[in-house]
Motif scaffolding. Structure first.
Motif, PDB file in Angstrom:
ATOM      1  N   PRO A 142       0.834  -1.203   0.000  1.00  0.00           N
ATOM      2  CA  PRO A 142       0.000   0.000   0.000  1.00  0.00           C
ATOM      3  C   PRO A 142       0.868   1.251   0.000  1.00  0.00           C
ATOM      4  O   PRO A 142       1.901   1.302   0.680  1.00  0.00           O
ATOM      5  N   MET A 143       0.468   2.256  -0.793  1.00  0.00           N
ATOM      6  CA  MET A 143       1.243   3.497  -0.895  1.00  0.00           C
ATOM      7  C   MET A 143       0.347   4.679  -0.554  1.00  0.00           C
ATOM      8  O   MET A 143      -0.619   4.967  -1.271  1.00  0.00           O
ATOM      9  N   ALA A 144       0.672   5.342   0.563  1.00  0.00           N
ATOM     10  CA  ALA A 144      -0.103   6.500   0.997  1.00  0.00           C
ATOM     11  C   ALA A 144       0.186   7.697   0.098  1.00  0.00           C
ATOM     12  O   ALA A 144       1.279   7.822  -0.476  1.00  0.00           O
ATOM     13  N   ILE A 145      -0.811   8.572  -0.022  1.00  0.00           N
ATOM     14  CA  ILE A 145      -0.662   9.792  -0.827  1.00  0.00           C
ATOM     15  C   ILE A 145      -0.954  10.988   0.079  1.00  0.00           C
ATOM     16  O   ILE A 145      -2.075  11.137   0.593  1.00  0.00           O
ATOM     17  N   ASP A 146       0.070  11.797   0.304  1.00  0.00           N
ATOM     18  CA  ASP A 146      -0.105  12.998   1.124  1.00  0.00           C
ATOM     19  C   ASP A 146       0.952  14.015   0.718  1.00  0.00           C
ATOM     20  O   ASP A 146       1.624  13.853  -0.316  1.00  0.00           O
ATOM     21  N   ASN A 147       1.133  15.042   1.535  1.00  0.00           N
ATOM     22  CA  ASN A 147       2.066  16.119   1.177  1.00  0.00           C
ATOM     23  C   ASN A 147       3.494  15.631   1.017  1.00  0.00           C
ATOM     24  O   ASN A 147       4.251  16.137   0.181  1.00  0.00           O
ATOM     25  N   SER A 148       3.889  14.670   1.802  1.00  0.00           N
ATOM     26  CA  SER A 148       5.267  14.173   1.725  1.00  0.00           C
ATOM     27  C   SER A 148       5.413  12.980   0.791  1.00  0.00           C
ATOM     28  O   SER A 148       6.520  12.589   0.446  1.00  0.00           O
ATOM     29  N   ARG A 149       4.282  12.389   0.409  1.00  0.00           N
ATOM     30  CA  ARG A 149       4.307  11.214  -0.479  1.00  0.00           C
ATOM     31  C   ARG A 149       3.349  11.452  -1.644  1.00  0.00           C
ATOM     32  O   ARG A 149       2.148  11.165  -1.535  1.00  0.00           O
ATOM     33  N   PRO A 150       3.868  11.999  -2.744  1.00  0.00           N
ATOM     34  CA  PRO A 150       2.993  12.352  -3.877  1.00  0.00           C
ATOM     35  C   PRO A 150       2.450  11.112  -4.578  1.00  0.00           C
ATOM     36  O   PRO A 150       2.909   9.990  -4.340  1.00  0.00           O
ATOM     37  N   PHE A 151       1.488  11.358  -5.464  1.00  0.00           N
ATOM     38  CA  PHE A 151       0.890  10.261  -6.229  1.00  0.00           C
ATOM     39  C   PHE A 151       1.996   9.510  -6.965  1.00  0.00           C
ATOM     40  O   PHE A 151       2.783  10.113  -7.710  1.00  0.00           O
ATOM     41  N   PRO A 152       2.104   8.197  -6.766  1.00  0.00           N
ATOM     42  CA  PRO A 152       3.239   7.448  -7.329  1.00  0.00           C
ATOM     43  C   PRO A 152       3.108   7.226  -8.837  1.00  0.00           C
ATOM     44  O   PRO A 152       2.018   7.297  -9.406  1.00  0.00           O
ATOM     45  N   LEU A 153       4.241   6.913  -9.465  1.00  0.00           N
ATOM     46  CA  LEU A 153       4.232   6.489 -10.866  1.00  0.00           C
ATOM     47  C   LEU A 153       3.779   5.033 -10.915  1.00  0.00           C
ATOM     48  O   LEU A 153       4.458   4.150 -10.395  1.00  0.00           O
ATOM     49  N   LEU A 154       2.641   4.791 -11.514  1.00  0.00           N
ATOM     50  CA  LEU A 154       2.064   3.455 -11.543  1.00  0.00           C
ATOM     51  C   LEU A 154       2.309   2.801 -12.897  1.00  0.00           C
ATOM     52  O   LEU A 154       2.310   3.466 -13.932  1.00  0.00           O
ATOM     53  N   ASN A 155       2.510   1.498 -12.872  1.00  0.00           N
ATOM     54  CA  ASN A 155       2.842   0.762 -14.096  1.00  0.00           C
ATOM     55  C   ASN A 155       1.742   0.856 -15.142  1.00  0.00           C
ATOM     56  O   ASN A 155       0.549   0.866 -14.810  1.00  0.00           O
ATOM     57  N   ASN A 156       2.167   0.909 -16.382  1.00  0.00           N
ATOM     58  CA  ASN A 156       1.236   0.876 -17.505  1.00  0.00           C
ATOM     59  C   ASN A 156       0.411  -0.408 -17.462  1.00  0.00           C
ATOM     60  O   ASN A 156       0.949  -1.502 -17.298  1.00  0.00           O
TER      61      ASN A 156
END
Length: 696
Positions: A142-156
């Motif tokens: 799981p990858m959290a999205i917040d100010n310090s952890r931006p939206f990740p690059l997700l695989n095609n």
């Protein structure tokens, strides 16, 4: 008539979507076995993935770069995107309607069920819990999205859960996280049986959803829904300035994984807040959004095809037949005796592999030269080339590194070939080497002799069982000289001013075809027999289309067998009344290219690696080669006649660009692919009867 009039041309992207609709028709066709229908659903989706990655992304790039010129049909890139969106949304709706209203209910009649977690028996629930804890949970990230952890690059093309969690503070917005569904374990999981006759399955993502809260201890999971991104693969490779082409292509492969999103598929019940969040983070528009009611990514049905026990729900296996000309004979002696035509996959591709293996071991063979565009993952062709080099032969291989989506595989093979001692060349700057040629140089008693194999399809033992192609063996000196010269062009600095037999793009292939079309036009105007039959994957080239229109106006009878894109509009009064366009979609992918010109009752017939598209004539190295022996010409004419007589899988283009099936009333039922297979099979069985192979 004004042959540039936009109403005489069909947009290539919309024509391709019309082709993919024909593929979808095979999934909808209740006469096809159920597992085959699922496979066609998967093919439809796989085709759409590539369409968005390549064609839609190209249109997006043109708009962004301000290069929005209309195509021959008069549509600008923006207009094309709008029409594509409407058409694809309709296609996806038909896909899922077919799945849920027809295929899945039919599978249930066969006691095959796909369950949601709430439908599980206690025994099955226990199974999924154990499987989640032992296998799935350790893989999930799981990858959290917040100010310090931006939206990740997700695989095609990855399946990803978007999770919305309750904030710890009432005055703050809800929290978001994403989690990719693992691709390293099967997505379709068979469940323990509740009844002996039943087979029940569950999707991996459904198990994950049920246990998703266990990955966010201390937080309340409010919502979770799946989404899938399709990314652009439209990147340019700068061959001129690249110091190392392999490194440049490896950079391109990495870039492709993180291209701009051009399509976003989401579960239909995803919350409005989650949809808004995704659209903002991924910068996609509403028309790029596809709300799916059901399983995302129908390519998953390729996996289901591999489950055992469903043979009664599949087509019977049509195993390629051995080539009787080569049975119990020396392969080189056989080719010296006569030229040989092969029709794959009905005729086995193994004779091409055997030819290479014999050449690798034969002490009289001095050199082997071959082009490789797409090869299989464990290629016996490449293994034979490496063995030949290790045995001291001079082996030269032209590997096309820019074969789209096969770049990584080709780079790996290129490096292995080099390590084995082969001379590996990457072709000509700015051109893809798409021709299919194999040359074996052999020292014999009286001379040095060159053996040649040419083909309409790739040297790929896997696709040779799935694609229809034609191969040709000869040791005629004229062909040998031409193919030797071709390799000198590809590997050195040779400039050829003329050829004995073959025609080569980009140097003159389009010119030759137009001259042949114009000769038929002249014959028709003079009252002589005039006819053109051409079989290919795609017809796009505007110059060729104009020449065909002029020939039709002159009275030339033209039959075009075009599997996929066709930008020519047939049946237009006073323009293309003499042109008939047909397409066949069946269990084997139609891939062979044949050009037939009547030539006043002295037919000129060519096989080729090239479709009639600008890229084939201008940006690729392609070859067309003549078939001149009377019996082989008759064989190809017979192939064309059988194809055109198909009443089972053949569709006919109408003047509006749409296709309809043949009216079968009063006609004999003919499936051309089955006819070709039975002919090949009969030849093999007759051979066994007439020889000691047949036993008593």
């Amino acid at each position: 008539m004004d042959l540039s009039n936009k109403k005489y041309y069909i947009n290539r992207e919309l024509s391709w979507l019309e082709f993919n609709d024909r593929v979808l028709e095979e999934a909808q066709d209740k006469k096809n076995p159920l597992i085959e229908r699922l496979k066609f659903l998967a093919i439809t989706s796989s085709n759409l993935d590539e369409f968005f990655m390549v064609r839609v992304s190209t249109l997006v790039s043109q708009i962004e770069a301000g290069r929005g010129l209309p195509d021959p049909s008069g549509l600008s890139p923006l207009e094309q995107l709008k029409k594509i969106s409407i058409r694809v949304h309709d296609m996806v709706s038909k896909q899922y309607s077919c799945l849920y209203r027809s295929i899945l209910p039919s599978l249930e009649k066969e006691e095959i069920y796909f369950l949601s977690y709430n439908d599980l028996s206690p025994k099955q629930e226990e199974f999924t819990r154990r499987y989640f804890n032992s296998t799935i949970f350790p893989i999930l990230t799981p990858m959290a999205i917040d100010n310090s952890r931006p939206f990740p690059l997700l695989n095609n093309k990855a399946l990803v859960y978007l999770i919305e969690l309750e904030s710890e503070n009432d005055d703050e917005e809800n929290l978001h996280a994403v989690m990719q569904v693992p691709t390293v374990i099967p997505r379709i999981i068979e469940l323990p049986k509740t009844e002996e006759s039943k087979r029940e399955f569950i999707f991996l993502e459904d198990i994950i959803k049920n246990f998703i809260s266990e990955l966010f201890e201390g937080h309340k999971v409010l919502k979770s829904a799946l989404f899938r991104i399709t990314r652009s693969s439209d990147f340019e490779i700068d061959e001129e300035d690249a110091p190392d082409l392999i490194n440049e292509i490896e950079k391109y492969i990495k870039q492709r994984k993180w291209g701009k999103p051009v399509r976003l598929e989401i579960e239909k019940d995803m919350s409005k807040s989650s949809v808004s969040f995704l659209k903002k983070e991924l910068d996609v528009q509403e028309e790029d959004l596809y709300r799916i009611k059901g399983f995302l990514d129908s390519t998953v049905w390729f996996q289901f095809e591999g489950f055992k026990g469903f043979e009664h729900l599949k087509n019977s296996t049509l195993r390629p037949n051995p080539i009787t000309d080569f049975m119990d004979k020396d392969i080189f002696e056989t080719i010296r005796e006569k030229d040989i035509l092969l029709h794959h996959p009905y005729d086995s591709f193994s004779c091409v592999i055997d030819f290479l293996r014999e050449a690798a071991l034969d002490p009289q063979v001095l050199a082997i030269k071959q082009t490789l565009y797409r090869v299989s993952g464990n290629s016996p062709v490449v293994n034979a080339l490496m063995e030949a080099a290790e045995n001291g032969k001079q082996v030269t291989v032209v590997v096309e590194l820019k074969a789209r989506f096969d770049e990584e595989n080709n780079i790996n093979w290129a490096r292995k070939l080099e390590q084995a001692g082969c001379h590996v060349v990457y072709g000509l700057t700015g051109l893809k080497t798409h021709c299919k040629a194999l040359l074996v140089v052999r020292k014999e008693e009286d001379r040095i002799r060159r053996y040649v194999h040419l083909s309409t399809g790739n040297y790929n033992d896997s696709t040779a069982k799935l694609y229809t192609d034609i191969g040709y063996f000869t040791c005629k000196e004229t062909f040998g000289k031409d193919i030797s010269a071709l390799f000198n062009v590809l590997t050195g600095y040779s400039k050829i001013t003329g050829w004995n037999k073959i025609y080569v793009a980009p140097a003159g292939l389009r010119k030759m075809i137009i001259e042949e079309i114009e000769r038929e036009e002249e014959n028709a105007l003079a009252g002589r027999p005039a006819q053109i039959i051409a079989k290919m994957n795609s017809l796009v080239d505007e110059e060729i289309i104009k020449a065909l229109y002029k020939a039709s106006e002159a009275g030339v009878k033209i039959n075009l067998i075009v599997r996929g894109i066709c930008c020519l509009r047939s049946g237009v009064p006073e323009l293309s009344e003499n042109i008939k366009v047909v397409s066949i979609v069946d269990r084997f992918l139609e891939h062979s290219r044949i050009y037939y010109f009547e030539n006043d009752q002295n037919p000129r017939i060519f096989l080729a690696s090239a479709d009639w598209m600008p890229r084939n004539f201008d940006r690729r190295v392609e070859i067309a080669f003549p078939i001149e022996e009377k019996d082989l010409k008759e064989e190809i004419i017979n192939m064309l006649d059988i194809t055109l007589s198909d009443t089972d899988k053949l569709r006919i283009q109408k003047a509006d660009g749409l296709y309809e099936r043949v009216d079968k009333r009063g006609k004999e039922h003919i499936n051309s692919q089955l006819v070709f297979y039975e002919r090949s099979r009969k030849k093999y069985l007759d051979f066994l009867k007439d020889t000691t192979y047949g036993g008593e």
